[in-house]
Write a protein that holds these residues in place. Structure first.
Motif, PDB file in Angstrom:
ATOM      1  N   ILE A  57       0.752  -1.239   0.023  1.00  0.00           N
ATOM      2  CA  ILE A  57       0.052   0.035   0.106  1.00  0.00           C
ATOM      3  C   ILE A  57       0.733   1.381   0.002  1.00  0.00           C
ATOM      4  O   ILE A  57       0.645   2.021  -0.825  1.00  0.00           O
ATOM      5  CB  ILE A  57      -0.972   0.078   1.401  1.00  0.00           C
ATOM      6  CG1 ILE A  57      -1.926  -1.180   1.045  1.00  0.00           C
ATOM      7  CG2 ILE A  57      -1.876   1.396   1.452  1.00  0.00           C
ATOM      8  CD1 ILE A  57      -2.990  -1.026   2.136  1.00  0.00           C
ATOM      9  N   VAL A  58       1.871   1.349   0.959  1.00  0.00           N
ATOM     10  CA  VAL A  58       2.391   2.536   0.980  1.00  0.00           C
ATOM     11  C   VAL A  58       3.492   2.665  -0.411  1.00  0.00           C
ATOM     12  O   VAL A  58       3.731   3.994  -0.698  1.00  0.00           O
ATOM     13  CB  VAL A  58       3.471   2.541   2.225  1.00  0.00           C
ATOM     14  CG1 VAL A  58       4.454   3.788   2.349  1.00  0.00           C
ATOM     15  CG2 VAL A  58       2.828   2.347   3.469  1.00  0.00           C
ATOM     16  N   SER A  59       4.049   1.670  -0.926  1.00  0.00           N
ATOM     17  CA  SER A  59       4.577   1.684  -2.189  1.00  0.00           C
ATOM     18  C   SER A  59       3.831   2.523  -3.218  1.00  0.00           C
ATOM     19  O   SER A  59       4.367   3.087  -4.111  1.00  0.00           O
ATOM     20  CB  SER A  59       5.373   0.379  -2.534  1.00  0.00           C
ATOM     21  OG  SER A  59       6.025  -0.253  -1.548  1.00  0.00           O
ATOM     22  N   THR A  60       2.576   1.929  -3.110  1.00  0.00           N
ATOM     23  CA  THR A  60       1.725   2.491  -4.214  1.00  0.00           C
ATOM     24  C   THR A  60       1.413   3.952  -3.885  1.00  0.00           C
ATOM     25  O   THR A  60       1.307   4.821  -4.977  1.00  0.00           O
ATOM     26  CB  THR A  60       0.344   1.850  -4.201  1.00  0.00           C
ATOM     27  OG1 THR A  60       0.726   0.155  -4.586  1.00  0.00           O
ATOM     28  CG2 THR A  60      -0.559   2.361  -5.272  1.00  0.00           C
ATOM     29  N   ALA A  61       1.284   4.287  -2.671  1.00  0.00           N
ATOM     30  CA  ALA A  61       1.193   5.911  -2.302  1.00  0.00           C
ATOM     31  C   ALA A  61       2.350   6.575  -2.634  1.00  0.00           C
ATOM     32  O   ALA A  61       2.351   7.879  -2.929  1.00  0.00           O
ATOM     33  CB  ALA A  61       0.677   5.853  -0.809  1.00  0.00           C
ATOM     34  N   ALA A  62       3.600   5.968  -2.330  1.00  0.00           N
ATOM     35  CA  ALA A  62       4.784   6.654  -2.762  1.00  0.00           C
ATOM     36  C   ALA A  62       4.860   6.771  -4.356  1.00  0.00           C
ATOM     37  O   ALA A  62       5.509   7.863  -4.719  1.00  0.00           O
ATOM     38  CB  ALA A  62       5.960   5.849  -2.186  1.00  0.00           C
ATOM     39  N   THR A  63       4.311   5.828  -4.925  1.00  0.00           N
ATOM     40  CA  THR A  63       4.396   6.241  -6.522  1.00  0.00           C
ATOM     41  C   THR A  63       3.322   7.302  -6.666  1.00  0.00           C
ATOM     42  O   THR A  63       3.939   8.002  -7.705  1.00  0.00           O
ATOM     43  CB  THR A  63       3.843   4.713  -7.408  1.00  0.00           C
ATOM     44  OG1 THR A  63       4.649   3.645  -6.654  1.00  0.00           O
ATOM     45  CG2 THR A  63       4.051   4.855  -8.611  1.00  0.00           C
ATOM     46  N   ALA A  66       5.562  10.423  -6.154  1.00  0.00           N
ATOM     47  CA  ALA A  66       6.441  10.584  -7.259  1.00  0.00           C
ATOM     48  C   ALA A  66       5.804  11.027  -8.542  1.00  0.00           C
ATOM     49  O   ALA A  66       6.323  11.811  -9.179  1.00  0.00           O
ATOM     50  CB  ALA A  66       7.258   9.374  -7.292  1.00  0.00           C
ATOM     51  N   CYS A  67       4.735  10.477  -8.718  1.00  0.00           N
ATOM     52  CA  CYS A  67       4.066  11.126 -10.209  1.00  0.00           C
ATOM     53  C   CYS A  67       3.137  12.297  -9.978  1.00  0.00           C
ATOM     54  O   CYS A  67       2.850  12.920 -11.013  1.00  0.00           O
ATOM     55  CB  CYS A  67       3.098   9.883 -10.611  1.00  0.00           C
ATOM     56  SG  CYS A  67       3.665   8.231 -10.910  1.00  0.00           S
ATOM     57  N   GLY A  68       3.263  13.018  -8.775  1.00  0.00           N
ATOM     58  CA  GLY A  68       2.656  14.261  -8.673  1.00  0.00           C
ATOM     59  C   GLY A  68       1.267  14.257  -8.094  1.00  0.00           C
ATOM     60  O   GLY A  68       0.524  15.239  -8.182  1.00  0.00           O
ATOM     61  N   GLY A  69       0.780  13.006  -8.111  1.00  0.00           N
ATOM     62  CA  GLY A  69      -0.695  12.680  -7.554  1.00  0.00           C
ATOM     63  C   GLY A  69      -1.168  13.358  -6.201  1.00  0.00           C
ATOM     64  O   GLY A  69      -2.061  14.020  -6.180  1.00  0.00           O
ATOM     65  N   LEU A  70      -0.283  13.270  -5.365  1.00  0.00           N
ATOM     66  CA  LEU A  70      -0.425  13.792  -3.939  1.00  0.00           C
ATOM     67  C   LEU A  70      -0.228  15.448  -4.214  1.00  0.00           C
ATOM     68  O   LEU A  70      -1.324  15.942  -3.267  1.00  0.00           O
ATOM     69  CB  LEU A  70       0.522  13.362  -3.088  1.00  0.00           C
ATOM     70  CG  LEU A  70       0.685  11.895  -2.398  1.00  0.00           C
ATOM     71  CD1 LEU A  70       1.518  11.699  -1.438  1.00  0.00           C
ATOM     72  CD2 LEU A  70      -0.923  11.601  -1.781  1.00  0.00           C
ATOM     73  N   ASP A  71       0.501  16.115  -5.033  1.00  0.00           N
ATOM     74  CA  ASP A  71       0.460  17.379  -5.038  1.00  0.00           C
ATOM     75  C   ASP A  71      -0.960  18.026  -5.795  1.00  0.00           C
ATOM     76  O   ASP A  71      -1.540  18.828  -5.319  1.00  0.00           O
ATOM     77  CB  ASP A  71       1.417  17.940  -6.169  1.00  0.00           C
ATOM     78  CG  ASP A  71       2.760  17.488  -5.189  1.00  0.00           C
ATOM     79  OD1 ASP A  71       2.958  17.716  -4.245  1.00  0.00           O
ATOM     80  OD2 ASP A  71       3.926  17.465  -6.120  1.00  0.00           O
ATOM     81  N   TYR A  72      -1.346  17.108  -6.745  1.00  0.00           N
ATOM     82  CA  TYR A  72      -2.677  17.492  -7.162  1.00  0.00           C
ATOM     83  C   TYR A  72      -3.816  17.322  -6.092  1.00  0.00           C
ATOM     84  O   TYR A  72      -4.669  18.104  -6.019  1.00  0.00           O
ATOM     85  CB  TYR A  72      -3.097  16.380  -8.454  1.00  0.00           C
ATOM     86  CG  TYR A  72      -4.318  16.747  -8.926  1.00  0.00           C
ATOM     87  CD1 TYR A  72      -4.582  17.718  -9.334  1.00  0.00           C
ATOM     88  CD2 TYR A  72      -5.101  15.571  -8.941  1.00  0.00           C
ATOM     89  CE1 TYR A  72      -6.163  18.115  -9.970  1.00  0.00           C
ATOM     90  CE2 TYR A  72      -6.702  15.786  -9.672  1.00  0.00           C
ATOM     91  CZ  TYR A  72      -7.057  17.060 -10.209  1.00  0.00           C
ATOM     92  OH  TYR A  72      -8.206  17.170 -10.701  1.00  0.00           O
ATOM     93  N   ALA A 103      -6.731   8.277   0.272  1.00  0.00           N
ATOM     94  CA  ALA A 103      -5.189   8.260  -0.126  1.00  0.00           C
ATOM     95  C   ALA A 103      -4.773   7.119   0.859  1.00  0.00           C
ATOM     96  O   ALA A 103      -3.711   6.448   0.772  1.00  0.00           O
ATOM     97  CB  ALA A 103      -4.412   9.108   0.144  1.00  0.00           C
ATOM     98  N   GLY A 104      -5.477   6.606   2.033  1.00  0.00           N
ATOM     99  CA  GLY A 104      -4.950   5.747   3.071  1.00  0.00           C
ATOM    100  C   GLY A 104      -3.693   6.206   3.919  1.00  0.00           C
ATOM    101  O   GLY A 104      -3.317   5.306   4.601  1.00  0.00           O
ATOM    102  N   PRO A 146      -9.976   1.746   2.631  1.00  0.00           N
ATOM    103  CA  PRO A 146      -9.427   0.403   2.123  1.00  0.00           C
ATOM    104  C   PRO A 146      -8.151   0.291   1.969  1.00  0.00           C
ATOM    105  O   PRO A 146      -7.661  -0.497   1.450  1.00  0.00           O
ATOM    106  CB  PRO A 146     -10.492   0.226   1.089  1.00  0.00           C
ATOM    107  CG  PRO A 146     -10.686   1.571   0.748  1.00  0.00           C
ATOM    108  CD  PRO A 146     -10.889   2.327   2.064  1.00  0.00           C
ATOM    109  N   MET A 147      -7.504   1.658   1.743  1.00  0.00           N
ATOM    110  CA  MET A 147      -6.136   1.834   1.306  1.00  0.00           C
ATOM    111  C   MET A 147      -5.286   1.999   2.666  1.00  0.00           C
ATOM    112  O   MET A 147      -3.947   2.196   2.279  1.00  0.00           O
ATOM    113  CB  MET A 147      -5.930   2.875   0.431  1.00  0.00           C
ATOM    114  CG  MET A 147      -6.626   2.744  -1.027  1.00  0.00           C
ATOM    115  SD  MET A 147      -5.938   1.345  -1.840  1.00  0.00           S
ATOM    116  CE  MET A 147      -4.222   1.881  -2.320  1.00  0.00           C
ATOM    117  N   SER A 148      -5.557   1.595   3.848  1.00  0.00           N
ATOM    118  CA  SER A 148      -4.675   1.773   4.900  1.00  0.00           C
ATOM    119  C   SER A 148      -4.198   0.348   5.475  1.00  0.00           C
ATOM    120  O   SER A 148      -4.934  -0.603   5.281  1.00  0.00           O
ATOM    121  CB  SER A 148      -5.457   2.600   6.043  1.00  0.00           C
ATOM    122  OG  SER A 148      -6.351   1.803   6.867  1.00  0.00           O
TER     123      SER A 148
END
Length: 447
Positions: A57-63, A66-72, A103-104, A146-148
């Motif tokens: 889960i955290v690797s996917t959140a990290a991706t 890195a892709c800028g999705g969290l900034d969005y 985001a979980g 569901p993502m935690s």
């Protein structure tokens, strides 16, 4: 002997939590070594399933990061928070909750804290009020997402592990936590002096530079999003939906022949949630990298990826130590608690909350305490109602989200009290958790 062993358990947790980082994990291993070699306890099972879920889960959140999705996502949340500054005490916590639920992870909070503080201060609303509830909301979002890792561990990992468990957790915990947050907002609505009457703020406003900076328009332009940011968010959202769908309709998953149960399969040949979550999330991670042309090396450099390593080591050590202690003393512990918990299931929440305050990890607390609740015969709906009690990491003001909120409040209204535990987060935290548990019991009774 049990008392001595319990003191060792608590001592290792306390020392580890003070060490920060992987301290909880390595001190857990010290405690395990004492239990195994000195007291000759039979080692319990290490929490491999939870560790795998955290890594996936955290690797996917990290991706996504890195892709800028969290900034969005942060930009979207900022627009919502700035849209109605007068009601920031209500808007900020609920905005934080829904974005962290999606985001979980509570890591979205760090980018939103300075925005919440700034908007509140400009409206002369005591920043302590929205900041404190927002921190608690980010924690409560973990119990229901569901993502935690905590929710995934609770739904599967040998705890609830029945078809539809994930959906039941979401149906009870999400509305219960929302009710808890609402009550918490009302609890802090008049908390502390009004900002313009606060002596600390009045003293700070005597500094012309501070007053100028406080009332100036935000100078930071929105962060330039990477080209694939929105694409990454869409892929992440699809992964969330697939996991929810798998939890709601397990009959859609492939069925394998009956045989010996394993880490990823039940004895009936059904896929466990640890397998579903790992496959779906890491596939989503691969798609994000391929479609947005994000380097896999860049993923390993973001803050969430390093946080994953810390979480895995911490859970590994402290949960393995706790599982060994619980298994060795289960007869005594069960005999001591069974009568009370059977008559009043809600009392188990006190034990969960107490350990959660020491462990600083919802996933670790879940994996340690919820199997005990199952052994004590606590009904599934009651155990789900109690789930928000794992969010007790606000009691001792050492958790990163609490410290970040204190540091981002330039007015000085958010603080740790003279007696340590009388800090800004205690009232909203207690109100939110207690109300969420009570609401969870009511919702569970109807469902």
């Amino acid at each position: 002997m049990l008392l001595i062993q319990f003191i060792i358990l608590i001592a290792m947790i306390l020392i580890g939590s003070q060490m920060k980082g992987i301290g909880l994990g390595v001190m857990g291993m010290v405690g395990l070594m004492i239990f195994v070699f000195l007291f000759q306890m039979r080692p319990g099972d290490p929490p491999i399933d939870v560790m795998l879920v955290i890594m996936a889960i955290v690797s996917t959140a990290a991706t996504l990061q890195a892709c800028g999705g969290l900034d969005y996502l942060v930009q979207l949340a900022e627009k919502v928070i700035r849209s109605n500054p007068s009601n920031i005490v209500f808007i900020a916590p609920f905005t934080v909750y829904f974005f962290c639920l999606f985001a979980g992870t509570a890591h979205l909070l760090y980018s939103l804290l300075p925005i919440i503080s700034e908007v509140a201060a400009k409206k002369r609303i005591r920043p302590e009020r929205p900041l404190s509830v927002s921190v608690i909301a980010s924690h409560l979002a973990i119990t229901g997402s569901p993502m935690s890792a905590a929710t995934a561990a609770f739904a599967g990992a040998g705890i609830l592990a029945y078809p539809g468990a994930l959906i039941d957790i979401m149906k009870i915990c999400i509305p219960a936590c929302l009710i808890g947050i609402l009550f918490s907002c009302f609890a802090v609505l008049k908390k502390g002096k009004e900002l313009e009457e606060d002596p600390i703020f009045i003293e700070k406003m005597k500094d012309p530079e501070f007053a100028k900076n406080l009332d100036s328009e935000p100078g930071n332009k929105p962060k330039q999003l990477k080209k694939g940011a929105k694409t990454a968010v869409v892929i992440f959202a699809i992964a969330v939906l697939l996991i929810v769908l798998a939890g709601a309709c397990p009959q859609l998953l492939p069925q394998f022949g009956a045989g010996e149960a394993s880490l990823v399969l039940t004895a009936n040949g059904e896929l466990k949630m640890v397998a579903v979550i790992s496959i779906v999330t890491l596939t989503a991670s691969a798609l994000m990298m391929l479609l947005t042309k994000t380097s896999a090396v860049d993923v390993t450099k973001v803050s969430l990826f390093s946080a994953m390593a810390t979480a895995v080591v911490s859970v590994f050590g402290v949960v393995w130590m706790s599982a060994t202690f619980m298994a060795h003393n289960q007869v005594v512990i069960k005999g001591f608690m069974e009568e009370i918990v059977t008559a009043h299931p809600w009392t188990f929440a006190i034990a969960v909350f107490a350990l959660g305050a020491l462990m600083f990890s919802q996933a670790a607390t879940t994996k340690t305490m919820m199997p005990l609740g199952m052994a004590l015969g606590v009904p599934h709906h009651a155990l789900i109602a109690i789930f928000p009690a794992v969010n007790a990491d606000f009691v001792l003001p050492g958790y990163p989200t609490l410290l970040a909120a204190i540091n981002f409040d330039r007015t000085g209204s958010t603080k740790i009290g003279k007696f340590v535990v009388n800090h800004s987060f205690m009232v909203p935290g207690l109100v939110a958790v207690v109300v969420a548990i009570a609401a969870g019991f009511l919702i569970g009774a109807f469902l």
